[in-house]
Design a protein around this motif. Structure first.
Motif, PDB file in Angstrom:
ATOM      1  N   THR A  87       0.826  -1.213   0.000  1.00 56.27           N
ATOM      2  CA  THR A  87       0.000   0.000   0.000  1.00 56.27           C
ATOM      3  C   THR A  87       0.858   1.259   0.000  1.00 56.27           C
ATOM      4  N   LEU A  88       1.926   1.233   0.786  1.00 51.83           N
ATOM      5  CA  LEU A  88       2.722   2.458   0.948  1.00 51.83           C
ATOM      6  C   LEU A  88       3.822   2.621  -0.095  1.00 51.83           C
ATOM      7  N   ILE A  89       4.367   1.542  -0.549  1.00 49.40           N
ATOM      8  CA  ILE A  89       5.529   1.644  -1.451  1.00 49.40           C
ATOM      9  C   ILE A  89       5.211   1.148  -2.865  1.00 49.40           C
ATOM     10  N   VAL A  90       4.828  -0.111  -2.952  1.00 46.68           N
ATOM     11  CA  VAL A  90       4.737  -0.740  -4.282  1.00 46.68           C
ATOM     12  C   VAL A  90       3.602  -0.149  -5.117  1.00 46.68           C
ATOM     13  N   ASN A  91       2.405  -0.055  -4.523  1.00 48.81           N
ATOM     14  CA  ASN A  91       1.268   0.426  -5.315  1.00 48.81           C
ATOM     15  C   ASN A  91       1.436   1.869  -5.812  1.00 48.81           C
ATOM     16  N   PRO A  92       1.909   2.793  -4.964  1.00 49.18           N
ATOM     17  CA  PRO A  92       2.149   4.143  -5.508  1.00 49.18           C
ATOM     18  C   PRO A  92       3.145   4.119  -6.665  1.00 49.18           C
TER      19      PRO A  92
END
Lengths: 368, 299
Positions: B4-9
């Motif tokens: 949610t915090l790293i990969v998706n953005p």
């Protein structure tokens, strides 16, 4: 520290994920399953595995639904990685003998024609074999020895099984176009671009071709000219191919909305929300519509649900421990079979009328 | 959480650039790499500066370590006098540590976006923000020149490019240790030198198996690193030249004999890039202490 970083990257997996859901097919009596390092045939009558290929798990993965025709079963693999200094991926198409038991004899292997994984189920028509590849090609092979007859390049990968009628091959490509090719020569007859990628194969009606698209529609094209006659809308991507039965098409979008539309006009007959994610192709048997789906949540699960063909009301539903992503197949008169991505059960047979579980199959210990 | 915090953005940023740049995934990777490098630029520059500065005063550090190996307190004092704080070696690692989640996240993002099976696409869908029109972007174009971006480069061009670009970058980032010093005298420099070869070799080998899209990312990141390294070199060279022009370039020398007071560090030595305090007051303080010591001895 840098070394730790490199190791972390390696741990992440140097390669792009090369897996998929199980490929499931039938010849009406046996079930053929391609999943991971094996392809197998299962006989629901004896509730026993007929054969498994290869005998020992290798480095090659199989996920495209096998094509069984007579004594021959054909399937493609996802490619064998080369070594450090031979990075070329080798992709093969295999033909094996459809034996009653034991290990099937390999009839031929073609490792030259495809250069990227084979996702689309192959199609055998007489002595010709048609294969769509992820390197954008449609291949026509000699079904008896695997030699290449022709190939045609589209703009992107082919994931859906081609369809054949009257000397023409119809192919959906992820490049958003439908192609009609001369099956003998591979020459293009017509090409129709649509608004979204086409992840499944075309369904042939009397004079129309039905195509599901990521543009949120099912399109009906004139089989002769490729001209679009109508399109039936959905709320989201339509991934699975539509099911055609008794003058109506049935399809579902990935939000789980199920639609019935008139096959001649595209006019909507009914719609039903299932509340689950659907990307498989609906299956119609008699007056029932069967849909395999995925339920979201912390632990994704699945379900097989039967709906009335006349108004879409739910008749029964059977939950499964893992998502059902492969399109179910019907064997015999009373059984619908789902393929699972689960070591506990690879196949489950349900009663068509009641949804009662009839049998389940998991790999023998020796094959795991 | 990680996704949610790293990969998706990162996935969404890659898709955004892919859309913006005419559905060219190579350009999307290039711009995205550039953006990531710009975001981490202050950290990178601080790290490089600190590395270069430490490398520059390495002979003095070695000499102090050798001389005061049995007197840690004195060693710290001397370190302070030359503007070196061993703790900075650890804080110098911080930027690298911070970059790891970014690097690994980006790696995952590229792998997910380039995923070329139905399942990988099915798994991509819930990761994409509503603002991105995925329908118009699918399928992501994975062909570039002779390359299939989801497969390794079978003609070895990219692994060689990864090796060469990383080698040059390492060379620029790690200035050579003084020729007068051997491996035994300066193990840190020896390690740095060996890293100059092992790291590019390792990444070159990995690139033989990495998807071409990832190898391209490494090449681009290295090229940006080279530009950044050249810029940092220019800055440190200018600083060194300024010090020389101000008469402050004389190296700090530790006398072998403990009886002789250490030669004081020039009063106006510039503050080190790693943020240690001015050496002027410390230096005079130390001289006063030395004088007091001598007076006390006379008495």
């Amino acid at each position: 520290m840098v070394a730790v970083g490199v190791l972390s990257l390696s741990a992440c997996g140097g390669r792009i994920a090369n897996t998929n859901w199980a490929g499931l097919s039938t010849d009406g009596s046996w079930v053929y399953l391609a999943f991971g390092p094996r392809v197998l045939a299962y006989n629901p009558d004896t509730q026993a595995q007929s054969w498994i290929f290869p005998a020992e798990n290798g480095a090659v993965q199989f996920y495209s639904a096998p094509s069984a025709e007579g004594d021959q079963v054909v399937f493609g693999d996802y490619g064998r990685a080369g070594g450090f200094f031979t990075p070329r991926v080798t992709v093969s198409v295999y033909a094996v003998e459809n034996v009653e038991s034991g290990s099937p004899r390999e009839l031929w292997t073609n490792s030259e024609s495809a250069t990227d994984k084979i996702v689309a189920p192959p199609l055998q028509v007489g002595d010709q074999l048609f294969v769509g590849t992820s390197d954008n090609h449609v291949l026509a092979l000699n079904a008896t020895d695997g030699s290449e007859q022709w190939d045609y390049e589209t703009g992107h990968a082919i994931w859906g099984q081609p369809a054949f009628r009257d000397g023409r091959l119809y192919v959906n490509s992820m490049d958003r176009s439908v192609y009609a090719l001369n099956a003998t020569t591979g020459e293009l007859i017509w090409q129709t671009p649509l608004g979204g990628a086409l992840p499944s194969g075309p369904i042939l009606g009397d004079d129309l071709i039905y195509v599901s698209s990521f543009d949120g529609n099912v399109h009906a094209l004139d089989m002769e000219s490729g001209e679009e006659r109508w399109s039936a809308p959905a709320a989201d991507w339509v991934w699975g191919a539509p099911a055609l039965e008794n003058g109506a098409i049935y399809y579902s979008d990935i939000q789980g909305n199920v639609y019935a539309a008139d096959a001649e006009t595209g006019e909507q007959m009914w719609t039903q929300s299932t509340g689950v994610r659907v990307q498989s192709t609906p299956v119609v048997v008699g007056d029932m519509l069967y849909i395999a789906s995925q339920t979201d949540g912390e632990t994704p699960a699945g379900s097989l649900t039967a709906y009335s063909l006349t108004d879409g009301t739910m008749k029964w539903t059977q939950p499964t421990a893992v998502p059902l992503l492969a399109t179910p197949v019907v064997v015999g008169d009373d059984t619908i079979v789902v393929g699972l991505q689960n070591a506990d059960a690879l196949l489950i047979g349900f009663d068509l009328a009641t949804g009662q579980e009839l049998w389940r199959y998991s790999l023998p210990e020796t094959a795991n | 959480m990680w996704d949610t915090l790293i990969v998706n953005p990162m996935i969404n940023a890659l898709l955004f650039f892919y859309d913006l740049l005419g559905n060219n995934f190579i350009l999307a990777i290039a711009v995205f790499t550039l953006v990531i490098r710009l975001i981490t630029l202050p950290l990178n520059m601080r790290q490089q500066r600190s590395m270069m500065r430490t490398q520059e005063i390495q002979p003095q550090i070695q000499a102090i370590q050798k001389k005061y190996k049995d007197n840690p307190q004195k060693m710290q004092e001397e370190f302070r006098r030359i503007g070196y704080n061993p703790a900075d070696t650890l804080t110098g690692c911080l930027p690298t540590l911070i970059q790891f989640p970014i690097l690994i996240g980006l790696y995952r993002a590229i792998i997910i976006v380039l995923g070329s099976t139905p399942q990988s696409l099915f798994e991509l869908v819930p990761r994409v923000y509503p603002a991105i029109n995925l329908t118009s972007l699918i399928p992501v174009e994975n062909k570039f020149l002779w390359l299939n971006l989801s497969q390794p480069d079978q003609f070895f061009v990219l692994p060689l490019a990864v090796f060469a670009s990383m080698f040059i970058q390492q060379k620029l980032l790690a200035p050579a240790a003084p020729k007068t010093q051997g491996k035994d005298e300066n193990p840190a420099a020896a390690m740095t030198q060996s890293m100059q070869y092992t790291m590019p070799l390792m990444f070159g080998f990995f690139s033989l198996q990495f998807p071409a899209g990832l190898s391209i990312y490494f090449v681009l990141a290295n090229i940006i690193g080279i530009v950044q390294g050249l810029y940092m070199r220019r800055i440190t060279d200018r600083e060194r030249a300024e010090r020389a022009a101000n008469g402050n370039a004389a190296p700090y020398v530790i006398e072998a004999d403990d009886a002789k007071p250490a030669k004081a560090i020039p009063a106006k030595t510039k503050q080190s890039a790693n943020g240690s305090g001015s050496t002027k007051s410390k230096s005079s303080g130390s001289q006063s202490a030395s004088k007091r010591k001598k007076r006390s001895a006379k008495r």
